[in-house]
Design an enzyme around this catalytic site. Structure first.
Site, PDB file in Angstrom:
ATOM      1  N   LEU A 204      47.714 -10.810   0.355  1.00 51.81           N
ATOM      2  CA  LEU A 204      46.859 -12.137   0.207  1.00 51.81           C
ATOM      3  C   LEU A 204      47.681 -13.254   0.698  1.00 51.81           C
ATOM      4  CD1 LEU A 204      44.941 -11.662  -3.480  1.00 51.81           C
ATOM      5  CD2 LEU A 204      43.941 -11.544  -1.257  1.00 51.81           C
ATOM      6  N   HIS A 205      47.051 -14.164   1.704  1.00 48.60           N
ATOM      7  CA  HIS A 205      47.989 -15.167   2.140  1.00 48.60           C
ATOM      8  C   HIS A 205      47.002 -16.597   2.449  1.00 48.60           C
ATOM      9  CE1 HIS A 205      46.988 -13.623   6.023  1.00 48.60           C
ATOM     10  NE2 HIS A 205      47.296 -14.659   6.378  1.00 48.60           N
ATOM     11  N   ARG A 206      45.871 -16.189   2.676  1.00 51.63           N
ATOM     12  CA  ARG A 206      44.908 -17.189   3.204  1.00 51.63           C
ATOM     13  C   ARG A 206      44.844 -18.612   2.287  1.00 51.63           C
ATOM     14  NH1 ARG A 206      43.250 -16.001   8.029  1.00 51.63           N
ATOM     15  NH2 ARG A 206      43.309 -13.914   8.908  1.00 51.63           N
TER      16      ARG A 206
END
Length: 360
Positions: A204-206
């Site tokens: 997860l990075h957005r």
């Protein structure tokens, strides 16, 4: 012919590797690799040069991180100077990171032609920085190398001349297929007692998922509730790590690990029970490897991964997440169907087109 190839972030390295290898086999074309330094964690950049057999870049602009505006400006200033000192016939950019857009703008203003690899993909979500990067890059690109029929349609709808659109396939899959025999277990495999098809890989990075600490915590809690006792391996992106440090999250079966090199990360995907992600590129790799993929986004610029691949969009809708995990545990999931031209020969097609003067 002289080509300047631009790379700056993790996904770029997998895309440029097969192009470089194809150029090296082709007479009459030389290249110069420019690394903008957008990703500067060793496992997000330097490791890939060794693993993917890419020569060290001619220069690293070392722009590092910053706000969208700060990073874009730093890349443009540094690349403009480099381009002035190193004349070229074509600037080739890949993907949709900040470096892609910034260097395309600089090249175009310097009256140098631009080729965009992975042109035409659209999510329709203007809250994504990548979507802006795609749109701006494609608005000034000269030669469009596309991964899918849907990308072709997007470009034609926007008024792109058909003779500038080249449906070549997906260079990410070139890299995947070439390196599958070389993948290796990460060093924490035995320490965490991992077993094939008995763990999840989570990325997860957005900003829409991780920037709001409260919402991020809720999403992570939901994922962990659904995972039961199955280990969840979370290679943490640098921007996500900062938020995790503040969130004080603790789950027995959630394992934070360092960003992985390409070969160990593909090993994890290939052997996972499923991939849980908000990344676009990872959905491509998971699909071709026929690994179920749950994507925490409401839209995708890669619809073929849902139509012909193993990807399912759930966003942050808990009902959709429930249904996805229920189907996953019941082995009720789509399997991979061959996606046109994702065959491992995309880079060769690109270089042949460039060598022939871009004529269809």
């Amino acid at each position: 012919m002289k080509i300047t190839i631009v790379a700056g972030a993790r996904p770029n390295f997998m895309k440029i590797a097969p192009i470089i290898h194809a150029i090296e086999k082709k007479e009459g074309i030389t290249y110069r690799l420019v690394h903008t330094g957008q990703h500067y964690n060793k496992n997000l950049s330097e490791t890939f040069f060794t693993e993917l057999n890419i020569p060290k870049p001619a220069v690293n602009l070392e722009v590092k991180s910053g706000s969208q505006a700060t990073q874009t400006a730093a890349i443009m200033v540094a690349f403009e100077k480099d381009l002035e000192e190193n004349k070229t016939d074509l600037v080739l950019v890949v993907g949709d990171v900040t470096s892609t857009m910034a260097c395309a703008i600089v090249a175009k203003k310097a009256h140098v032609k631009v080729a965009h690899v992975e042109a035409g993909i659209r999510s329709g979500d203007l809250t994504m920085p990548e979507e802006i990067n795609r749109m701006v890059t494609d608005s000034i690109t000269d030669y469009f190398f596309t991964t899918s029929v849907s990308a072709n349609k997007n470009l034609l709808k926007a008024g792109t001349p058909e003779n500038r659109i080249f449906f070549v396939g997906n260079v990410m899959i070139d890299t995947l297929k070439k390196n599958l025999p070389l993948i290796k277990r990460p060093n924490f495999w035995d320490i965490l007692h991992l077993k094939e098809k008995q763990f999840y890989v989570l990325t997860l990075h957005r900003p829409s998922n991780v920037d709001a600490k409260k919402d991020f915590s809720k999403l992570l809690q939901k994922i962990m509730d659904e995972s039961d006792d199955t280990p969840v391996i979370f290679p943490v992106h640098p921007r996500t790590q900062n938020i995790l440090n503040e969130a004080n999250l603790n789950f027995e079966n959630l394992h934070f690990v360092e960003p992985q090199g390409y070969l160990s990360f593909i090993y994890l995907i290939k052997n996972a029970k499923a991939v849980l992600t908000d990344s676009g590129g990872i959905t491509e790799e998971a699909s071709v490897l026929n690994i179920p993929c749950i994507t925490f986004r409401n839209s995708t610029e890669r619809p073929e991964t849902c139509e012909l691949g193993t990807n399912r969009l759930v966003g942050t809708d808990f009902k959709k997440i429930d249904r996805a995990f229920k189907d996953l545990k019941a082995n009720n999931w789509n399997t991979y169907t061959e996606i046109p031209k994702w065959d491992g020969h995309t880079a060769t097609r690109i270089v042949e087109i460039i060598a022939n003067g871009y004529e269809q």
